[in-house]
Write a protein that holds these residues in place. Structure first.
Motif, PDB file in Angstrom:
ATOM      1  N   LEU A 198       9.441  -2.382   8.361  1.00  0.00           N
ATOM      2  CA  LEU A 198       8.601  -1.615   7.436  1.00  0.00           C
ATOM      3  C   LEU A 198       9.217  -1.495   6.053  1.00  0.00           C
ATOM      4  CD1 LEU A 198       7.230   1.193   9.762  1.00  0.00           C
ATOM      5  CD2 LEU A 198       6.030  -0.806   8.882  1.00  0.00           C
ATOM      6  N   SER A 199      10.499  -1.801   5.917  1.00  0.00           N
ATOM      7  CA  SER A 199      11.136  -1.744   4.603  1.00  0.00           C
ATOM      8  C   SER A 199      11.014  -3.075   3.854  1.00  0.00           C
ATOM      9  CB  SER A 199      12.616  -1.376   4.746  1.00  0.00           C
ATOM     10  OG  SER A 199      13.302  -2.390   5.471  1.00  0.00           O
ATOM     11  N   ASP A 200      10.275  -4.027   4.413  1.00  0.00           N
ATOM     12  CA  ASP A 200      10.079  -5.332   3.780  1.00  0.00           C
ATOM     13  C   ASP A 200       9.484  -5.150   2.384  1.00  0.00           C
ATOM     14  OD1 ASP A 200       8.549  -7.762   2.999  1.00  0.00           O
ATOM     15  OD2 ASP A 200       9.271  -8.493   4.922  1.00  0.00           O
ATOM     16  N   PRO A 201      10.039  -5.808   1.365  1.00  0.00           N
ATOM     17  CA  PRO A 201       9.539  -5.645  -0.010  1.00  0.00           C
ATOM     18  C   PRO A 201       8.082  -6.062  -0.208  1.00  0.00           C
ATOM     19  CG  PRO A 201      11.484  -7.079   0.034  1.00  0.00           C
ATOM     20  CD  PRO A 201      11.208  -6.653   1.440  1.00  0.00           C
ATOM     21  N   VAL A 222       1.586  -1.771  -0.290  1.00  0.00           N
ATOM     22  CA  VAL A 222       1.242  -0.369  -0.055  1.00  0.00           C
ATOM     23  C   VAL A 222       1.320   0.443  -1.350  1.00  0.00           C
ATOM     24  CG1 VAL A 222       1.981   1.746   1.122  1.00  0.00           C
ATOM     25  CG2 VAL A 222       1.879  -0.408   2.385  1.00  0.00           C
ATOM     26  N   LEU A 223       2.365   0.242  -2.144  1.00  0.00           N
ATOM     27  CA  LEU A 223       2.489   0.982  -3.407  1.00  0.00           C
ATOM     28  C   LEU A 223       1.345   0.655  -4.362  1.00  0.00           C
ATOM     29  CD1 LEU A 223       6.329   0.852  -4.118  1.00  0.00           C
ATOM     30  CD2 LEU A 223       4.948   2.860  -3.535  1.00  0.00           C
ATOM     31  N   ILE A 268       5.545  -5.791   2.018  1.00  0.00           N
ATOM     32  CA  ILE A 268       4.717  -4.702   2.537  1.00  0.00           C
ATOM     33  C   ILE A 268       4.799  -3.496   1.607  1.00  0.00           C
ATOM     34  CG2 ILE A 268       4.417  -3.067   4.445  1.00  0.00           C
ATOM     35  CD1 ILE A 268       5.391  -5.340   6.311  1.00  0.00           C
ATOM     36  N   THR A 269       5.998  -3.183   1.152  1.00  0.00           N
ATOM     37  CA  THR A 269       6.186  -2.055   0.242  1.00  0.00           C
ATOM     38  C   THR A 269       5.386  -2.255  -1.035  1.00  0.00           C
ATOM     39  OG1 THR A 269       8.402  -1.657   1.131  1.00  0.00           O
ATOM     40  CG2 THR A 269       7.910  -0.713  -1.029  1.00  0.00           C
ATOM     41  N   SER A 270       5.422  -3.451  -1.613  1.00  0.00           N
ATOM     42  CA  SER A 270       4.668  -3.737  -2.842  1.00  0.00           C
ATOM     43  C   SER A 270       3.178  -3.571  -2.632  1.00  0.00           C
ATOM     44  CB  SER A 270       4.955  -5.162  -3.321  1.00  0.00           C
ATOM     45  OG  SER A 270       6.284  -5.295  -3.722  1.00  0.00           O
ATOM     46  N   SER A 284       4.027  -8.623  -5.886  1.00  0.00           N
ATOM     47  CA  SER A 284       4.681  -7.449  -6.459  1.00  0.00           C
ATOM     48  C   SER A 284       3.620  -6.395  -6.737  1.00  0.00           C
ATOM     49  CB  SER A 284       5.430  -7.799  -7.749  1.00  0.00           C
ATOM     50  OG  SER A 284       4.525  -8.035  -8.803  1.00  0.00           O
ATOM     51  N   THR A 285       4.049  -5.164  -6.789  1.00  0.00           N
ATOM     52  CA  THR A 285       3.136  -4.062  -7.070  1.00  0.00           C
ATOM     53  C   THR A 285       2.446  -4.277  -8.411  1.00  0.00           C
ATOM     54  OG1 THR A 285       4.503  -2.556  -5.776  1.00  0.00           O
ATOM     55  CG2 THR A 285       2.989  -1.556  -7.370  1.00  0.00           C
TER      56      THR A 285
END
Length: 82
Positions: free
Chosen positions: A10-13, A19-20, A15-17, A57-58
């Protein structure tokens, strides 16, 4: 091809991008249709728009859905990590 959410922390960049970007766009009521390619190939649909070979990227996601920008579109297809 690696699946976006399969076997990922879940800390994968990526997925994070994703979601953010969705959280930020929700704050401004910006709609976004984001399709994640898996078993069914979506190349025929991708060819009808602008093809970017860019890392997720976000800021890129938010920019694609920001009104009046050259790449503004109603949808995005994510294939692999691009």
């Amino acid at each position: 091809m690696e699946r976006l959410f399969e076997k990922r922390d879940l800390s994968d960049p990526v997925i994070t991008s994703l979601v953010l970007a969705c959280m930020n766009m929700a704050k401004t009521s910006t709609g976004a249709l984001i399709v994640i390619e898996q078993e069914i190939k979506l190349g025929q649909y991708a060819e009808t728009g602008e093809v970017l070979d860019a890392d997720i990227s976000t800021r890129l996601i938010e920019n694609i859905f920001f009104k009046n920008t050259p790449l503004h579109d109603g949808a995005m297809i994510i294939s692999g990590n691009k």
